[in-house]
Design a protein around this motif. Sequence first.
Motif, mmCIF file in Angstrom:
data_model
loop_
_atom_site.group_PDB
_atom_site.id
_atom_site.type_symbol
_atom_site.label_atom_id
_atom_site.label_comp_id
_atom_site.label_asym_id
_atom_site.label_seq_id
_atom_site.Cartn_x
_atom_site.Cartn_y
_atom_site.Cartn_z
ATOM 1 N N GLN A 113 10.305 -36.080 -111.569
ATOM 2 C CA GLN A 113 11.145 -36.614 -110.305
ATOM 3 C C GLN A 113 11.897 -37.932 -110.776
ATOM 4 N N THR B 24 20.743 -28.203 -99.084
ATOM 5 C CA THR B 24 20.530 -28.280 -100.564
ATOM 6 C C THR B 24 21.697 -27.962 -101.446
ATOM 7 N N ASN C 182 11.201 -37.478 -103.107
ATOM 8 C CA ASN C 182 11.757 -37.876 -101.527
ATOM 9 C C ASN C 182 11.826 -36.522 -100.708
ATOM 10 N N ASP C 183 11.393 -36.792 -99.386
ATOM 11 C CA ASP C 183 11.686 -35.689 -98.434
ATOM 12 C C ASP C 183 13.211 -35.644 -98.187
ATOM 13 N N SER D 6 14.659 -32.850 -97.078
ATOM 14 C CA SER D 6 14.915 -31.599 -95.918
ATOM 15 C C SER D 6 15.870 -31.628 -95.243
#
Length: 380
Positions: free
Chosen positions: A104, A359, A352-353, A355
Amino acid sequence: MTRPLRKLYVALFLGVLLLLFVWSMRGVLSYDAPKQFTVLDGGLAKTFESHYDKQFPVKNIGTNVWAALDYLLFNEGRPGVLIGEGEWLYSNEEFDAVADGQQQLNDNMALIKGVRDELAERDVLLVLAIVPSKSRLYPEFVGDNRLSSIRENLYQRFLDEARNAGIAAPDLLTTLQAGKSNGQVFLRTDTHWTPLGADLVARQLSETVNRATTLDGEPQVFVTEAEGSAPYMGDLTRFLPLDPLFADLMPAPDQLQKHVTRAPEPAAGADALFSDSEIPVALVGTSYSANPKWNFDGALRQHLQRDLSNHAEDGLGPIIPMLKFLQSDELKNTPPQLVIWEFPERYLPMANDLSAFDTQWLSALKQPDGNRHLIASDRL
């Protein structure tokens, strides 16, 4: 936990259960059914439940009792807080290990470098304000709490990596450590800095900016004034649910001094509102920048002598607000000359989200060579 202490904890647990059972019978025995009620639709059950909750608020009682036991016997709060010495509270995020933390960390550094490159393509300078953890500034109060290995040298690693990537990043840890002699720079019961700490950082950032560039426009005199202090229970006290039964066990509140920064009076005949093109600085970050209690954006205006637009947000970490800013109309149509990115060190190894973001765009942003043409400014 030693064996005798474990036995004591179990005994207390059973004793509290017995006490709660006896107390709960008051709610059962004192119930009087209404003269008119229905059974099939649950009307009787609803009246009994309402009466029982009023007579025996078991959830609040149980929460207070167990919180008091944990606090008194084990010096612990609910997950989210670590209790230090002298009523100092710390976020567990500053200490705990993180699953896949190194990966990460690498991914987030790649994103930071991608942000640098994307802003540079628009001739926007990035200044990274790495906020050191509270435990790094006040290690004398952490007690028995210990940092995980990935966090031991995290601040210095983050600072070195940013500077090696050509990103302007002042050493705010040294600034805040020196400022401790003038007063408290972080709140005792909160994760955040005090207005004094925020002001010290703003002053250091302004010096960094002045060495790196000359901001457009005429200097403006922003004035910051203190407006008294008041008791303040910080955000970390939420993880100590002792109130109301054991409110006396709570740490004493901080004394928070309120500061307000006022804009200069417009010149005669001038438009009182600045147009977007006249704002040379954008601030992006977390609640350290977004919450007006610390007056960080006001302190930046004062020391930079320029207005700024604040894109910081509460509760999202530092990366998501920056990705939103990269796709904002402001950056697309009227880019600032400078972006200050406030980034607490503890977030670097955290996931971290993302979404909500494309992408393909994120992948391109993390590439060393860029491929910035893939950025779609109208997508979130």
